[in-house]
Design an enzyme around this catalytic site. Structure first.
Site, PDB file in Angstrom:
ATOM      1  N   CYS A 257      -3.120   1.216   6.707  1.00  0.00           N
ATOM      2  CA  CYS A 257      -3.367   0.628   8.028  1.00  0.00           C
ATOM      3  C   CYS A 257      -3.899   1.647   9.019  1.00  0.00           C
ATOM      4  O   CYS A 257      -4.638   1.290   9.945  1.00  0.00           O
ATOM      5  CB  CYS A 257      -2.088  -0.012   8.562  1.00  0.00           C
ATOM      6  SG  CYS A 257      -0.676   1.121   8.513  1.00  0.00           S
TER       7      CYS A 257
ATOM      8  N   GLU B 117       4.234  -3.619  12.498  1.00  0.00           N
ATOM      9  CA  GLU B 117       3.076  -2.737  12.381  1.00  0.00           C
ATOM     10  C   GLU B 117       2.015  -3.508  11.619  1.00  0.00           C
ATOM     11  O   GLU B 117       2.204  -3.859  10.455  1.00  0.00           O
ATOM     12  CB  GLU B 117       3.406  -1.436  11.657  1.00  0.00           C
ATOM     13  CG  GLU B 117       2.264  -0.429  11.791  1.00  0.00           C
ATOM     14  CD  GLU B 117       2.047   0.396  10.566  1.00  0.00           C
ATOM     15  OE1 GLU B 117       0.879   0.547  10.166  1.00  0.00           O
ATOM     16  OE2 GLU B 117       3.034   0.900  10.009  1.00  0.00           O
TER      17      GLU B 117
ATOM     18  N   ASN C  52       0.796  -1.234   0.000  1.00  0.00           N
ATOM     19  CA  ASN C  52       0.000   0.000   0.000  1.00  0.00           C
ATOM     20  C   ASN C  52       0.829   1.285   0.000  1.00  0.00           C
ATOM     21  O   ASN C  52       0.607   2.171  -0.811  1.00  0.00           O
ATOM     22  CB  ASN C  52      -0.997  -0.012   1.167  1.00  0.00           C
ATOM     23  CG  ASN C  52      -0.349  -0.210   2.516  1.00  0.00           C
ATOM     24  OD1 ASN C  52       0.776  -0.702   2.625  1.00  0.00           O
ATOM     25  ND2 ASN C  52      -1.051   0.167   3.559  1.00  0.00           N
TER      26      ASN C  52
ATOM     27  N   GLY D  57       2.174  -5.278   7.787  1.00  0.00           N
ATOM     28  CA  GLY D  57       1.188  -6.058   7.057  1.00  0.00           C
ATOM     29  C   GLY D  57       0.067  -6.517   7.973  1.00  0.00           C
ATOM     30  O   GLY D  57      -0.241  -5.875   8.975  1.00  0.00           O
ATOM     31  N   SER D  58      -0.512  -7.656   7.645  1.00  0.00           N
ATOM     32  CA  SER D  58      -1.707  -8.116   8.345  1.00  0.00           C
ATOM     33  C   SER D  58      -1.377  -8.703   9.715  1.00  0.00           C
ATOM     34  O   SER D  58      -0.276  -9.221   9.941  1.00  0.00           O
ATOM     35  CB  SER D  58      -2.439  -9.162   7.511  1.00  0.00           C
ATOM     36  OG  SER D  58      -1.720 -10.380   7.495  1.00  0.00           O
ATOM     37  N   THR D  59      -2.351  -8.660  10.608  1.00  0.00           N
ATOM     38  CA  THR D  59      -2.180  -9.223  11.947  1.00  0.00           C
ATOM     39  C   THR D  59      -1.969 -10.737  11.916  1.00  0.00           C
ATOM     40  O   THR D  59      -1.104 -11.241  12.652  1.00  0.00           O
ATOM     41  CB  THR D  59      -3.375  -8.843  12.832  1.00  0.00           C
ATOM     42  OG1 THR D  59      -3.355  -7.408  13.015  1.00  0.00           O
ATOM     43  CG2 THR D  59      -3.297  -9.501  14.191  1.00  0.00           C
TER      44      THR D  59
ATOM     45  N   VAL E 120      -0.428 -12.595   9.725  1.00  0.00           N
ATOM     46  CA  VAL E 120       0.969 -12.831   9.360  1.00  0.00           C
ATOM     47  C   VAL E 120       1.887 -12.362  10.488  1.00  0.00           C
ATOM     48  O   VAL E 120       2.893 -13.001  10.806  1.00  0.00           O
ATOM     49  CB  VAL E 120       1.333 -12.130   8.036  1.00  0.00           C
ATOM     50  CG1 VAL E 120       2.817 -12.302   7.716  1.00  0.00           C
ATOM     51  CG2 VAL E 120       0.489 -12.686   6.895  1.00  0.00           C
ATOM     52  N   GLY E 121       1.527 -11.254  11.128  1.00  0.00           N
ATOM     53  CA  GLY E 121       2.311 -10.761  12.256  1.00  0.00           C
ATOM     54  C   GLY E 121       2.373 -11.761  13.392  1.00  0.00           C
ATOM     55  O   GLY E 121       3.403 -11.925  14.048  1.00  0.00           O
TER      56      GLY E 121
END
Length: 486
Positions: free
Chosen positions: A288, A254, A155, A232-234, A236-237
């Protein structure tokens, strides 16, 4: 054609290197779906090689002076300034970003480099601490961590990449960086070219153009990197957190957001609407930090709703290369379909539609849902699209409770004419950042940027980022002979 589109290769050990995979990845313009570049993907073996190269190069880079590191960072910033027009064209073509988005992104990226110049000398500062033991002098040193594994999203790829890369390099680390392949030019190639032209020693920055199918979890599981930086996404986090924990690696994460924009009973409605329009629809909601829920006190709800919807109707949508466009395309068909599924579910559940949009290619014009239940699937989903949810609060206190009713805690905003009350309420919102009389999309290299709860771990920005990218070492010097009890 912008100059960067000719560089469709990874950057390893100071060389533009073709991937060894048999697979070819395509970088596609999200607006007209034309092909921008074809990339032979780097293999897992090449990623392993990149980490080995970085490990060796970092040893020498760590020995450089602050002035030497500053010179490289300055030259990289100058390169981006000199090629600003080409950079902005690439951002628009590759990310679908409008002129406003492209200008914001390159400005933030240059700012990160210029701020990193200012703290490149932190490694030279030695703190002395007194000690009760006679003759003992304590010194506290900062040392580079070593090698950083950097992974960035599609993004705001250039800015969100540089946010980790600039401080890492300034503080004597080496970096292996993997941008999202969809935005491999903006998130990888442009940065590699800037550092190449700036004279960064080979191997200190390595950039990999590949995908997860090709390399699996090598960016996470490789034993060399000491820190994994990921935006990125939660979900994957969480995976990164588990792998990092098992391997005692640091993380700077983040992740997702469900950011509330709270309009209190005493707010200036016109100014709140102005802020909400920008904070909800910049980069068509694919940020985000974007406003995800608009929580409005009942006393001003109808006025806000009417004015907000009228403004949204006027937002120009279409070709992002048109300087007047505000709503460009979503990143790809998958992102569009996700948004359409969210909209269809909300319709099926009877959520009121204050403004109905439409899909034209990958361009989705704005949807506004009103009287949304904060506990609904619509309100609790990170939308990442030009979809606005208006939620009515009975009291200012309830507005804050609703703001906190989410698993996320990245950014937030409060509109009020009472700044003192606004700051008190800001401290009650469980998020890493709260902005009074502004919208949720704010970033700066000199503030503690990061989220709470499932929105991430760690803080970017000076001086907080220094803790993330260095290790603290205690060295004591016994200047007088010490007697021991045995």
């Amino acid at each position: 054609m912008p100059i960067f589109e000719q560089y469709n290769k990874s950057f390893l050990n100071g060389q533009w290197t073709e991937g060894k995979s048999e697979r070819v990845g395509k970088i596609i313009n999200p607006y007209d779906e034309s092909e921008i570049a074809a990339v032979k993907l780097a293999t897992k073996g090449q990623v392993k090689e990149a980490f080995e190269i970085a490990k060796q190069a970092q040893k020498e880079w760590a020995k450089t002076t602050a002035d030497e590191r500053k010179a490289v960072l300055k030259k990289a910033a100058d390169y981006l300034k000199e090629h600003k027009e080409d950079v902005q064209k690439t951002i628009t073509r590759e990310t679908g970003g409008t002129a406003v988005k492209a200008g914001v992104e390159i400005g933030l990226t240059i700012g990160l480099l210029e701020q990193a110049v200012k703290y490149a000398g932190e490694l030279d500062e030695i703190k002395e601490i007194s000690d009760p033991i006679e003759g003992k002098v304590n010194h506290v040193h900062r040392l580079p961590l070593g090698v950083i594994s950097s992974i960035s999203p599609f993004n705001f790829p250039m800015n969100l990449s540089m946010r980790a890369i600039a401080p890492a390099l300034a503080l004597g680390n080496a970096v292996v960086h993997k941008p999202d392949l969809q935005t491999g030019l903006t998130g990888g190639v442009i940065l590699a070219k800037a550092f190449e032209e700036a004279g960064l020693p080979k191997g200190v920055f390595n950039m990999i153009l590949t995908d997860l199918e090709e390399i699996g979890n090598e960016m996470l599981e490789n034993p060399i990197p000491r820190l994994i930086s990921f935006t990125g996404s939660t979900p994957v986090g969480k995976l990164i957190g588990r792998i990092a924990g098992e391997n005692f690696k640091r993380v700077a994460l983040e992740l997702g957001g469900n950011n509330p924009f709270v309009v209190l009973s005493d707010a200036d409605v016109d100014r709140a609407v102005d802020a909400a329009i920008f904070g909800k629809f910049i980069h068509r909601g694919q940020i985000c930090m974007i406003i995800n829920r608009l929580i409005i006190h009942k006393a001003v709800y109808e006025e806000f709703k009417q004015k907000f919807v009228e403004r949204v109707k006027q937002l120009p949508a279409g070709d992002p290369s048109d300087p007047n466009t505000v709503i460009g395309p979503l990143m790809n068909k998958n992102q569009l379909n996700k948004a359409l599924q969210i909209i269809e579910k909300a319709k099926q559940k009877g959520v009121n539609i204050a403004l109905e949009g439409r899909a034209e290619g990958n361009v989705l014009t704005p949807f506004v849902f009103s009287e949304v239940d904060n506990s609904s699937e619509l309100a609790q989903t990170e939308l990442f699209a030009p979809i606005a949810s208006l939620i009515k609060a009975e009291t200012d206190e309830e507005a804050i409770e609703l703001a906190n009713d989410t698993q996320y805690g990245l950014s937030s905003a409060i509109f009020t004419t009472d700044l003192e009350k606004g700051e008190q309420l800001a401290l009650q919102i469980d998020s890493g950042m709260t902005h009074i009389n502004d919208q949720t999309v704010n970033d700066s290299p000199v503030v503690p940027f990061g989220g709470n709860k499932q929105s991430g771990m760690g803080r970017f920005g000076y001086p907080w980022v220094i803790e993330e990218f260095t290790v603290t070492k205690w060295v004591s010097l016994q200047t007088k002979y010490r007697t021991y009890p045995f």
